[in-house]
Design an enzyme around this catalytic site. Sequence first.
Site, mmCIF file in Angstrom:
data_model
loop_
_atom_site.group_PDB
_atom_site.id
_atom_site.type_symbol
_atom_site.label_atom_id
_atom_site.label_comp_id
_atom_site.label_asym_id
_atom_site.label_seq_id
_atom_site.Cartn_x
_atom_site.Cartn_y
_atom_site.Cartn_z
ATOM 1 N N LYS A 119 40.670 25.546 45.027
ATOM 2 C CA LYS A 119 39.202 25.556 44.923
ATOM 3 C C LYS A 119 38.522 24.952 46.166
ATOM 4 O O LYS A 119 37.525 25.491 46.648
ATOM 5 C CB LYS A 119 38.802 24.752 43.681
ATOM 6 C CG LYS A 119 37.371 24.933 43.257
ATOM 7 C CD LYS A 119 37.236 26.168 42.423
ATOM 8 C CE LYS A 119 35.845 26.379 41.916
ATOM 9 N NZ LYS A 119 35.804 27.514 40.987
ATOM 10 N N GLY A 153 61.058 17.061 38.514
ATOM 11 C CA GLY A 153 61.164 17.864 37.301
ATOM 12 C C GLY A 153 61.696 17.006 36.171
ATOM 13 O O GLY A 153 62.230 15.921 36.409
ATOM 14 N N SER A 213 28.920 36.803 39.853
ATOM 15 C CA SER A 213 28.190 36.072 38.818
ATOM 16 C C SER A 213 27.303 34.994 39.425
ATOM 17 O O SER A 213 26.492 34.395 38.733
ATOM 18 C CB SER A 213 29.200 35.379 37.901
ATOM 19 O OG SER A 213 29.912 34.395 38.649
ATOM 20 N N GLY A 214 27.481 34.736 40.734
ATOM 21 C CA GLY A 214 26.797 33.594 41.330
ATOM 22 C C GLY A 214 27.685 32.369 41.313
ATOM 23 O O GLY A 214 27.356 31.343 41.872
ATOM 24 N N GLY A 215 28.839 32.460 40.663
ATOM 25 C CA GLY A 215 29.809 31.363 40.703
ATOM 26 C C GLY A 215 30.507 31.360 42.053
ATOM 27 O O GLY A 215 30.438 32.334 42.804
ATOM 28 N N VAL A 216 31.171 30.245 42.361
ATOM 29 C CA VAL A 216 31.764 30.086 43.694
ATOM 30 C C VAL A 216 32.815 31.169 43.971
ATOM 31 O O VAL A 216 32.772 31.832 45.017
ATOM 32 C CB VAL A 216 32.462 28.705 43.817
ATOM 33 C CG1 VAL A 216 32.925 28.479 45.246
ATOM 34 C CG2 VAL A 216 31.544 27.601 43.372
ATOM 35 N N ASP A 217 33.742 31.360 43.037
ATOM 36 C CA ASP A 217 34.878 32.222 43.327
ATOM 37 C C ASP A 217 34.463 33.683 43.537
ATOM 38 O O ASP A 217 34.864 34.308 44.520
ATOM 39 C CB ASP A 217 35.931 32.140 42.203
ATOM 40 C CG ASP A 217 36.431 30.727 42.015
ATOM 41 O OD1 ASP A 217 36.228 29.905 42.937
ATOM 42 O OD2 ASP A 217 36.995 30.425 40.953
ATOM 43 N N SER A 218 33.656 34.209 42.605
ATOM 44 C CA SER A 218 33.307 35.627 42.755
ATOM 45 C C SER A 218 32.433 35.828 43.990
ATOM 46 O O SER A 218 32.531 36.862 44.661
ATOM 47 C CB SER A 218 32.633 36.173 41.493
ATOM 48 O OG SER A 218 31.374 35.586 41.289
ATOM 49 N N SER A 219 31.598 34.844 44.340
ATOM 50 C CA SER A 219 30.728 35.003 45.519
ATOM 51 C C SER A 219 31.556 34.995 46.799
ATOM 52 O O SER A 219 31.343 35.822 47.692
ATOM 53 C CB SER A 219 29.710 33.856 45.612
ATOM 54 O OG SER A 219 28.980 33.750 44.429
ATOM 55 N N CYS A 252 62.121 13.085 43.918
ATOM 56 C CA CYS A 252 62.585 12.712 42.584
ATOM 57 C C CYS A 252 63.731 13.631 42.118
ATOM 58 O O CYS A 252 64.827 13.554 42.656
ATOM 59 C CB CYS A 252 61.392 12.721 41.628
ATOM 60 S SG CYS A 252 61.671 11.692 40.204
ATOM 61 N N TYR A 253 63.500 14.532 41.178
ATOM 62 C CA TYR A 253 64.585 15.419 40.731
ATOM 63 C C TYR A 253 65.157 16.197 41.919
ATOM 64 O O TYR A 253 66.371 16.380 42.039
ATOM 65 C CB TYR A 253 64.065 16.393 39.667
ATOM 66 C CG TYR A 253 65.145 17.300 39.085
ATOM 67 C CD1 TYR A 253 66.009 16.828 38.112
ATOM 68 C CD2 TYR A 253 65.295 18.615 39.528
ATOM 69 C CE1 TYR A 253 67.006 17.648 37.583
ATOM 70 C CE2 TYR A 253 66.278 19.436 39.002
ATOM 71 C CZ TYR A 253 67.134 18.948 38.029
ATOM 72 O OH TYR A 253 68.112 19.752 37.511
ATOM 73 N N GLU A 298 53.031 12.551 46.642
ATOM 74 C CA GLU A 298 51.873 13.445 46.495
ATOM 75 C C GLU A 298 50.742 12.854 45.661
ATOM 76 O O GLU A 298 49.635 13.360 45.682
ATOM 77 C CB GLU A 298 52.326 14.791 45.892
ATOM 78 C CG GLU A 298 52.811 14.750 44.430
ATOM 79 C CD GLU A 298 54.283 14.378 44.277
ATOM 80 O OE1 GLU A 298 54.821 13.737 45.202
ATOM 81 O OE2 GLU A 298 54.884 14.700 43.232
ATOM 82 N N HIS A 327 56.881 9.492 44.180
ATOM 83 C CA HIS A 327 56.020 10.671 44.371
ATOM 84 C C HIS A 327 55.023 10.445 45.518
ATOM 85 O O HIS A 327 54.013 9.775 45.324
ATOM 86 C CB HIS A 327 55.277 10.988 43.074
ATOM 87 C CG HIS A 327 56.200 11.517 42.019
ATOM 88 N ND1 HIS A 327 56.530 12.841 41.928
ATOM 89 C CD2 HIS A 327 56.905 10.885 41.054
ATOM 90 C CE1 HIS A 327 57.383 13.024 40.935
ATOM 91 N NE2 HIS A 327 57.630 11.846 40.390
#
Length: 515
Positions: free
Chosen positions: A364, A52, A218-224, A79-80, A166, A164
């Site tokens: 995602k 942070g 909509s045919g997008g990944v998330d809504s499908s 770190c922090y 990550e 870090h």
Amino acid sequence: MSIAILDYGSQYTQLIARRVRELRVYCELFPWDTPGQEVLAIAPQGLILSGGPASVYENSAPFLPPYILESKLPLLGICYGMQLLVQELGGKVAPSSQREYGLSEITASDDNALLPPGTYQVWMSHRDRVETLPPDFASLAASGSCPFAAIGDCKRRIYGLQFHPEVVHTPGGLGMLQRFIVDICGATADWTPRSIIQSAVKSIQQQVGKQNVLAAVSGGVDSSVAAALVHKALGAQLSAVFVDTGLLRQGECDQVKTALRTQLGPGLHIVNAGQTFLSALHNVNDPEQKRSIIGETFIRVFEAQARKLNKPRFLVQGTIYPDVVESRAPERAKAQRIKTHHNVGGLPEHMDFELVEPLRYLFKDEVRAVGEALGLSEELVWRQPFPGPGLAVRCLGNVTEQRLTKLRAADFIFRQELIAAGLLNQHFPKGQGIAQAFAVLLPVRSVGVMGDQRTYQEIIALRAVTSQDFMTADWARLPQELLARAANRIVNEVAGVNRVVYDITSKPPATIEWE
Ligand code: XMP
């Protein structure tokens, strides 16, 4: 099995969560001052304290809530987070004259569970440093300038890393996180697409019971993927609405309809609203006005269809975890609004629904993995991002059927050439290949010559970008021959276009879309 990550405001906190999930262990992010019982409610087997921007000795600095040490869980401070642990446990943290930023090499000499002996390249980004260790702590690794690059009280299982683990610039970082999570915390890697699906199905069934559910797809990944999960859980209780705005690319509408129909069966309702959208957009040139008209029209069409359905009480939303985390960020940290995004997640607030959000805790790449495991078609799972307002924001100026036809044809040729050259890689998630490629129709005309004839016609701009996260992007260095072929085909095959240009601006200062 889970890990809780306390967020002290580092720009990398989400990345820690992604890494833990990559190790197939479930984790959740919490703002550092979340009440202890909320954090402990996920039954974590270990806690990670993020980095942070504050300094631990400042008066108003975020602190270590008492439940953290009282829990006796294994702790990893980054770190922090490390500096907080040191201060709280009786060591000393002090400002250093120089900020240490960038690559550094550390050496671990003693055998311990977190860092086996060896030399590691790590990414440092800190101003303060640990001067004195708390009692029972030992240095586990040091660099030339930093004697306490990694520290630990192995008996109490409390560890700290000044760097870090990550970020990609710490190549051994994932291994360190794995040793902490698996060896030290004892978590097992059970967060797999199958287990995600199982637990989502169970919780959807519990939440919804025998009620009916509505989804906009909509045919997008998330809504499908969200709709497919709900369908798996509830079958015929789900009605999904696909609004055909008439603003999709060539062939895309049929492709999406077929894929969704296969997945959702008779519960899919298709509304052909192309004409409604075109009339609403008549003579509208301003980008923000286009976006808002499309958003409103979408809602109107969707509501009209919803009224015909059997009284759904729940609405599916494809909210994913980064949306949740970002919406919790302090106002000042939120990006200034550049464009009003429209997507099917932005459905009417006044509609009186309870929300079902099966992707709320997924990143995602996890959404894609779940989509694949559910058997969604490749085209749906690996579809490139496509703006909610569709071709309307790539058809600069007036949106008419005739101009859309021109744009679709040019866009199709460009993408065909990219596919033929093997450059439109469908699997792009790790920032490999072209993240997005499309054509834009400009609202200006230029003079050309075809045969012996003067022409005065419109211009197509081609856009292809590489990008990891779509927040920044670079223009793709496409082969010149490919560009030449695409340009040649477009002016020859698309009536009304006599010039093609290639967009060579990065984002920022440009954006990916032109409107
Ligand atoms: P910009 O143009 O802002 O785009 O650099 C960043 C990414 O967002 C996509 N985009 C949208 N996605 N609804 C969406 O769901 C929208 O209204 C929208 N506008 C832009 C764009 O295609 C790029 O991937």
